[in-house]
Design an enzyme around this catalytic site. Structure first.
Site: not given
Ligand SMILES: NC(=O)c1ccc[n+]([C@@H]2O[C@H](COP(=O)([O-])OP(=O)(O)OC[C@H]3O[C@@H](n4cnc5c(N)ncnc54)[C@H](O)[C@@H]3O)[C@@H](O)[C@H]2O)c1
Ligand SMILES: NC(=O)c1ccc[n+]([C@@H]2O[C@H](COP(=O)([O-])OP(=O)(O)OC[C@H]3O[C@@H](n4cnc5c(N)ncnc54)[C@H](O)[C@@H]3O)[C@@H](O)[C@H]2O)c1
Ligand SMILES: [Zn+2]
Ligand SMILES: [Zn+2]
Lengths: 370, 370
Positions: A123, A145, A187, A228, A238, A242, A246, A249, A253, A268
């Site tokens: 955990r 993330k 980016e 960032k 997010e 935030r 994107n 993106h 994506h 990407h």
């Protein structure tokens, strides 16, 4: 040797990003300073293992840190359940405890996979990122993330999990294929386009130095990380601002998905480059953004060798319907309405959460027929 | 109909545990009140599906909540990677979003598995627990631990993840096999033994009413939830006092592991019952606890039909060496020294973090030869 430190402020989970040359060979001492007594599981991919593993392993050994190494195949396909299970079982099997660390040595794929493993073994173990692609240094290693892909889409399974330390070795990028460097650069440009027009102008003037290495590269990476980190500190999970990260993106994506995540066709950052150009052109079409700004964005991305049109993607043609399906499965969807990052111009992006799917489809249709 | 509400105070992640009769048939309205507009993925096991799924599904339907149901095989073996992947892919495939909920309808196995899935799909969806075993109502559904088992040990992979609501339907326990009820009761008794001698005395006087249902059962469950909730609120991530909840568990887990998690031989709560008796006898041997207290504990556990000796476990005999190996892999190990919950007497447990492995082995050796 230039080097910079960026502090990511997240209360008790705050941590430093060190950016500069020579950090791979200092990994052992740097980790020992932050996590005294910790053993580590070093996760990397086959390409990075060939080039940089020896340097990092030797440094860890010099610092007296016990290491278990896991090498996974290079590429997006490693972000999946089977591979996660393999990493997790190796870490557990090595009897690492909560105070020990998982270290990600590689690009965004390794950072996402290893970070997710760190989040869920017992955990939550300690976690260190040693990003070795430009994309990972300016983007995926910052913000916490982590995750893997689902059968139904990218990054749909994961955790928010912060590292204790990030070592961005700028000279490790010297061995990165130019195409991968350019992809990460998409980016970097994004941070300027979201909210810092001066940074974008600086990039237009200095991008060749960023590509060739040295102080300009360190500077570009540091400014990107700072942008960032500021956004993440303001909105870790997010729920709001935030989402600006994107930019490019949602389209990106969808393009990656439509290409079956085939890196020969599109990686990407290339998807992000095309997506960013699309977001600007779509904003022009909606009367939100001056046409000159969209053209300037496209010119700069093209100058560094990035694709900006869907037709730049090699292989069979894509369909608007297929792209719309992927956009619908994207996680930025809220109860049926589309959320896009649109823009009022360079450095002036904003969150639009009520974009009509029909307008998007029409726009894509026109883009596909040019 | 008696019913009680316990508030678990965790700042922005606070939530209610409702305890009482008739809650299965109210699931829909209760969930809609807390998560208006959410759709749900209902995760349950084959046994519970047969007995209670209809009631819960009908209630969700009446409340207008869209439901996708996942039924997994009953038993500990479902707490594994393959099953997690199946649940996760089903939830993602049903296109549930972050504001939608995973609902766990079942015992601790289902709560742990479904809760972990909720934690990692889209990096965190909403989560509701409808625990249907006594163990799940008083223990596993409170506190936010979720997870699955590793090839190398139990609960070694998972997340801390809090639900938005817990519905403890006390009458759902009427269909629970007596053996499972007794197993859960071991955890109830544990709360008295850790820090509430008066509650333990109350249980000695009232356990038959707790077993037969009605107000005494609701009272025992509420007091247990309150005890656990207080401990969790004080120490959510188990860096300190929360470890007290592991009374009986280091021995218990080792016994479960040594039995290969074969429920025919030993279920979790039975392992805890034996482990609790062992922890008391070990404390007596170390001169920490009066012998009368250990005897009183053993008498009460035996009275309700729980095992208290390693030799009570059916099947082949266990060895001290094997048990020690499992204890060493247990997650309460810190850098080679053993952490055990020991006791100064009923209601007076404490954390001992420097227990010598040799003393434990000698103690187990003697226990095994009686
Ligand atoms: N977590 C986040 O916030 C976040 C943000 C953006 C992207 N991502 C994820 O990151 C991934 C993409 O990351 P990426 O572009 O770094 O891909 P990647 O990790 O696959 O690396 C790209 C390629 O470069 C190779 N490589 C890495 N370092 C090298 C080096 N120093 N020298 C030579 N070769 C090297 C790798 O082996 C690989 O073949 C995607 O899965 C994406 O979803 C995550
Ligand atoms: N997350 C935590 O904090 C925590 C705490 C303690 C235990 N646990 C975990 O909980 C699990 C054990 O939980 P459990 O004892 O509830 O096991 P379980 O979920 O396997 O349930 C026991 C049996 O009872 C059946 N059952 C459940 N509800 C029923 C009902 N109302 N009527 C008839 N049959 C019913 C189940 O199908 C199963 O066969 C273990 O995996 C343990 O690790 C977790
Ligand atoms: Zn990106
Ligand atoms: Zn327990």
């Amino acid at each position: 040797m230039t080097s910079q430190t960026i502090r990511v402020e997240l209360g008790t989970r705050s941590y430093d990003i060190l950016i500069g040359e020579g950090l791979l060979a200092q990994a052992g001492e740097r980790i020992a300073a932050v996590l005294p007594g910790a053993r580590v599981a070093l996760v990397t991919d086959e390409n990075v293992a060939r080039i940089h593993l020896e340097t990092v392993s030797a440094s860890l050994e010099r610092a007296g840190i016990g290491v278990t190494t896991v090498v996974v195949p290079a590429g997006e396909a490693s972000k999946k359940f089977d591979r996660l299970q393999e990493v997790v079982e190796t870490v557990v099997g090595a009897r690492l405890e909560r105070g020990d660390a998982v270290v990600a040595l590689g690009g965004g794929v390794i950072g996402d996979l290893a970070g997710f493993a760190a989040a869920i073994v017992r955990r939550g173990m300690r976690f260190v990122q040693i990003p070795t692609t430009l994309l990972a240094q300016v983007d995926s290693s910052v913000g916490g993330k982590t995750g893997i892909n689902s059968r139904h889409g990218k990054n749909l399974v994961g955790a928010f999990y912060q590292p204790q330390l990030v070592l961005a070795a700028t000279d490790a990028l010297d061995t990165l294929p130019r195409r991968e460097f350019a992809a990460g650069y998409a980016e970097v440009a994004k941070y300027g386009l979201i909210g810092d027009a001066a940074f974008f102008a600086w990039l237009e003037a200095n991008w060749q130095d960023v590509f060739s290495g040295g102080p300009a590269r360190t500077e570009a990476i540091a400014r990107s990380c700072q942008a960032k980190a500021d956004t993440v500190a303001a909105d870790e999970r997010e729920t709001g601002e935030r989402a600006l990260l994107n930019l490019g993106h949602t389209f990106g994506h969808a393009l990656e998905a439509a290409c079956g995540y085939d890196a020969d066709r599109l990686v990407h950052g290339e998807g992000v480059a095309i997506g960013t150009a699309l977001a600007h052109r779509f904003s022009v079409e909606l009367g939100l953004c001056p046409a000159e700004d969209a053209e300037r964005v496209e010119r700069h991305l093209q100058a560094v060798g990035l694709p900006t049109r869907i037709s730049d993607i090699p292989g069979g043609p894509l369909s608007a319907d297929e792209l719309m399906t992927h956009i619908g499965q994207d996680k930025k969807v809220k109860r049926g309405r589309l959320t896009f990052i649109l823009t009022h111009g360079i450095g002036r992006s904003f969150i639009a959460d009520d974009v009509s799917p029909e307008r998007v489809r029409d726009f894509l249709q026109r883009e596909l027929s040019t």
